[in-house]
Design a protein around this motif. Structure first.
Motif, PDB file in Angstrom:
ATOM      1  N   SER A   9       1.001  -1.333   0.022  1.00 37.68           N
ATOM      2  CA  SER A   9       0.070   0.033  -0.064  1.00 37.68           C
ATOM      3  C   SER A   9       0.913   1.192   0.022  1.00 37.68           C
ATOM      4  N   PRO A  10       0.281   2.589  -0.443  1.00 37.98           N
ATOM      5  CA  PRO A  10       1.177   3.694  -0.249  1.00 37.98           C
ATOM      6  C   PRO A  10       1.508   4.055   1.076  1.00 37.98           C
ATOM      7  N   SER A  11       0.881   3.777   1.945  1.00 39.35           N
ATOM      8  CA  SER A  11       0.902   3.951   3.474  1.00 39.35           C
ATOM      9  C   SER A  11       2.305   3.077   3.971  1.00 39.35           C
ATOM     10  N   SER A  12       2.396   1.698   3.527  1.00 38.88           N
ATOM     11  CA  SER A  12       3.261   0.807   3.625  1.00 38.88           C
ATOM     12  C   SER A  12       4.655   1.184   3.088  1.00 38.88           C
ATOM     13  N   LEU A  13       4.500   1.755   1.709  1.00 36.82           N
ATOM     14  CA  LEU A  13       5.942   2.433   1.124  1.00 36.82           C
ATOM     15  C   LEU A  13       6.406   3.433   1.943  1.00 36.82           C
ATOM     16  N   GLN A  14       5.652   4.259   2.394  1.00 40.07           N
ATOM     17  CA  GLN A  14       5.801   5.607   3.259  1.00 40.07           C
ATOM     18  C   GLN A  14       6.559   5.097   4.456  1.00 40.07           C
ATOM     19  N   ALA A  15       5.923   4.015   5.237  1.00 42.80           N
ATOM     20  CA  ALA A  15       6.602   3.488   6.211  1.00 42.80           C
ATOM     21  C   ALA A  15       7.901   3.025   5.915  1.00 42.80           C
ATOM     22  N   VAL A  16       8.106   2.393   4.553  1.00 39.89           N
ATOM     23  CA  VAL A  16       9.257   1.612   4.302  1.00 39.89           C
ATOM     24  C   VAL A  16      10.362   2.840   4.140  1.00 39.89           C
ATOM     25  N   ARG A  17      10.050   3.904   3.584  1.00 45.19           N
ATOM     26  CA  ARG A  17      11.060   4.875   3.433  1.00 45.19           C
ATOM     27  C   ARG A  17      11.445   5.769   4.688  1.00 45.19           C
ATOM     28  N   TRP A  18      10.442   5.863   5.469  1.00 38.96           N
ATOM     29  CA  TRP A  18      10.681   6.729   6.882  1.00 38.96           C
ATOM     30  C   TRP A  18      11.759   5.563   7.601  1.00 38.96           C
ATOM     31  N   ALA A  19      11.528   4.225   7.440  1.00 40.34           N
ATOM     32  CA  ALA A  19      12.371   3.388   8.440  1.00 40.34           C
ATOM     33  C   ALA A  19      13.786   3.461   7.680  1.00 40.34           C
ATOM     34  N   ALA A  20      13.641   3.404   6.279  1.00 36.89           N
ATOM     35  CA  ALA A  20      15.078   3.275   5.912  1.00 36.89           C
ATOM     36  C   ALA A  20      15.966   4.634   6.066  1.00 36.89           C
ATOM     37  N   GLU A  21      15.199   5.596   6.189  1.00 36.53           N
ATOM     38  CA  GLU A  21      15.797   6.989   6.758  1.00 36.53           C
ATOM     39  C   GLU A  21      16.321   6.920   8.120  1.00 36.53           C
ATOM     40  N   GLU A  22      15.516   6.402   8.987  1.00 29.12           N
ATOM     41  CA  GLU A  22      16.045   5.929  10.538  1.00 29.12           C
ATOM     42  C   GLU A  22      17.021   4.985  10.281  1.00 29.12           C
ATOM     43  N   ALA A  23      17.310   3.971   9.593  1.00 30.27           N
ATOM     44  CA  ALA A  23      18.332   3.005   9.498  1.00 30.27           C
ATOM     45  C   ALA A  23      19.596   3.796   9.083  1.00 30.27           C
ATOM     46  N   VAL A  24      19.570   4.600   8.141  1.00 35.65           N
ATOM     47  CA  VAL A  24      20.619   5.426   7.649  1.00 35.65           C
ATOM     48  C   VAL A  24      21.263   6.231   8.938  1.00 35.65           C
ATOM     49  N   ARG A  25      20.037   6.919   9.743  1.00 35.11           N
ATOM     50  CA  ARG A  25      20.455   7.927  10.605  1.00 35.11           C
ATOM     51  C   ARG A  25      21.156   7.189  11.866  1.00 35.11           C
ATOM     52  N   HIS A  26      20.502   5.874  12.194  1.00 35.19           N
ATOM     53  CA  HIS A  26      21.127   5.167  13.206  1.00 35.19           C
ATOM     54  C   HIS A  26      22.180   4.386  12.997  1.00 35.19           C
ATOM     55  N   GLY A  27      22.372   3.913  11.642  1.00 36.00           N
ATOM     56  CA  GLY A  27      23.527   3.246  11.163  1.00 36.00           C
ATOM     57  C   GLY A  27      22.996   1.541  11.695  1.00 36.00           C
ATOM     58  N   HIS A  28      21.843   1.250  11.501  1.00 35.48           N
ATOM     59  CA  HIS A  28      21.150   0.056  11.711  1.00 35.48           C
ATOM     60  C   HIS A  28      20.730  -0.633  10.498  1.00 35.48           C
ATOM     61  N   PRO A  29      20.855  -1.822  10.428  1.00 39.07           N
ATOM     62  CA  PRO A  29      20.321  -2.938   9.419  1.00 39.07           C
ATOM     63  C   PRO A  29      18.866  -2.705   9.403  1.00 39.07           C
ATOM     64  N   LEU A  30      18.269  -3.231   8.150  1.00 43.09           N
ATOM     65  CA  LEU A  30      16.944  -3.013   8.060  1.00 43.09           C
ATOM     66  C   LEU A  30      16.428  -4.501   7.518  1.00 43.09           C
ATOM     67  N   LYS A  31      15.183  -4.508   8.023  1.00 46.09           N
ATOM     68  CA  LYS A  31      14.550  -6.088   7.577  1.00 46.09           C
ATOM     69  C   LYS A  31      12.938  -5.609   7.114  1.00 46.09           C
ATOM     70  N   LEU A  32      12.832  -6.109   5.955  1.00 47.02           N
ATOM     71  CA  LEU A  32      11.234  -6.065   5.580  1.00 47.02           C
ATOM     72  C   LEU A  32      10.553  -7.240   5.642  1.00 47.02           C
ATOM     73  N   VAL A  33       9.385  -6.980   6.359  1.00 42.89           N
ATOM     74  CA  VAL A  33       8.568  -8.255   6.606  1.00 42.89           C
ATOM     75  C   VAL A  33       7.205  -8.266   5.806  1.00 42.89           C
ATOM     76  N   HIS A  34       6.945  -9.435   5.064  1.00 50.29           N
ATOM     77  CA  HIS A  34       5.535  -9.300   4.433  1.00 50.29           C
ATOM     78  C   HIS A  34       4.945 -10.443   4.841  1.00 50.29           C
ATOM     79  N   VAL A  35       3.806 -10.421   5.424  1.00 47.13           N
ATOM     80  CA  VAL A  35       2.997 -11.725   5.707  1.00 47.13           C
ATOM     81  C   VAL A  35       1.685 -11.758   4.858  1.00 47.13           C
ATOM     82  N   HIS A  36       1.124 -13.296   4.665  1.00 45.20           N
ATOM     83  CA  HIS A  36      -0.240 -13.398   3.834  1.00 45.20           C
ATOM     84  C   HIS A  36      -0.585 -14.785   4.554  1.00 45.20           C
ATOM     85  N   GLN A  37      -2.214 -14.417   4.462  1.00 46.32           N
ATOM     86  CA  GLN A  37      -2.852 -15.455   4.944  1.00 46.32           C
ATOM     87  C   GLN A  37      -3.827 -15.997   3.834  1.00 46.32           C
ATOM     88  N   THR A  38      -4.633 -17.145   3.649  1.00 46.52           N
ATOM     89  CA  THR A  38      -5.548 -17.543   2.718  1.00 46.52           C
ATOM     90  C   THR A  38      -6.641 -16.957   3.182  1.00 46.52           C
TER      91      THR A  38
END
Length: 287
Positions: A9-38
């Motif tokens: 979703s657009p909101s999710s991609l906005q969260a990804v961008r925010w998280a990536a910027e924080e990862a750069v700022r903190h010097g932390h690795p980043l993990k992307l998680v997607h879950v799905h259910q039938t």
């Protein structure tokens, strides 16, 4: 590590961008998680569960690919790990939070994240994550202060500590808000002809705020702190100060004006209506 939920979703991609910027700022690795259910309620015998599972996995891989492209736009040096899991959302994210420094989510979702911040699911996740959780709200990055809700509990200092650390990294101001209400006194006032003196209560509120901030300003001398003590409902006080803020920080438990902040209407009101990202910091002792 910073973990971010991905659903395309657009909101999710906005969260990804925010998280990536924080990862750069903190010097932390980043993990992307997607879950799905039938999806529940599929007509029996009409759809092969294996076919549905294959389609959901392919969709998940596509959404993770899109998320990695968003991360690359922030920094070509970030190489995020990724998780694709056929499981319920809350248990997966709670498990991922065990080794995370931050969990980041969008405020609207698709697929497995639909309704993530609606009703009991948000409360359940807020009570189960083992690291601060940030819900991305607002239309874009703000350059204003960071706002933290402060109550009288020492256990709630985790939220204050998180706020000071974020303010220091962002080189922003910190607005510390302590809201107090006296429901019994307010009821008495309805039939009282003379105004009551709230000065002693207000003074105690200032002292409480000072106690909760004690030591943190010495630890972070570069942080400018604005103290706000108000006789108001917590949601109104925090939403008012969140206008123009880059982040509002609250704890999962509170006392006084902040009792049950993320277990009742006040917490859900913030998650639904805050004009900026909301950070939820677990403040109760872990069991």
């Amino acid at each position: 590590m910073i973990v971010v939920g991905v659903d395309g979703s657009p909101s999710s991609l906005q969260a990804v961008r925010w998280a990536a910027e924080e990862a750069v700022r903190h010097g932390h690795p980043l993990k992307l998680v997607h879950v799905h259910q039938t999806p529940a309620g599929l007509p029996g015998g009409m759809l092969d569960p294996a076919v549905v599972g294959t389609a959901l996995r392919a969709q998940g891989e596509s959404r993770l690919r899109e998320a990695r492209e968003t991360v690359a736009e922030v920094s070509a040096d970030l190489r995020p790990a990724s998780v694709l899991a056929p499981a319920p959302v809350v248990p997966v994210l709670a498990e991922e939070s065990l080794d995370a420094s931050l969990l980041v989510l969008g405020s609207r979702g698709l697929g497995g994240f639909t309704g993530l911040l609606i009703g009991s699911t948000a409360v359940a996740l807020a009570g189960r994550v083992h690291c601060p959780m940030v819900v991305i709200r607002g239309d874009g990055p703000a350059e204003g202060p960071i706002v933290v809700g402060v109550d009288g509990l020492r256990d709630a200092e985790a939220a204050v500590a998180f706020a000071f650390e974020e303010v220091s990294r962002h080189h922003a101001d910190l607005v510390a808000v302590h809201a107090w209400t006296e429901p019994v006194v307010d009821t008495v006032l309805l039939g009282h002809s003379e105004p009551l003196d709230f000065a002693p209560v207000q003074q105690r509120a200032y002292e409480t705020l000072g106690e909760r901030l004690a030591g943190w300003q010495e630890k972070y001398p570069d942080v400018r702190v604005v103290r706000e003590v108000v006789r108001d409902h917590p949601s109104r006080a925090l939403l008012r100060h969140a206008e123009g803020a880059r982040l509002v920080v609250v704890g999962t438990r509170g006392r006084g004006g902040f009792r049950g902040l993320l277990l009742g209407s006040t917490g859900q009101h913030l998650l639904h209506h805050a004009p900026c990202p909301v950070a939820v910091v677990r403040t109760e002792p872990r069991t």
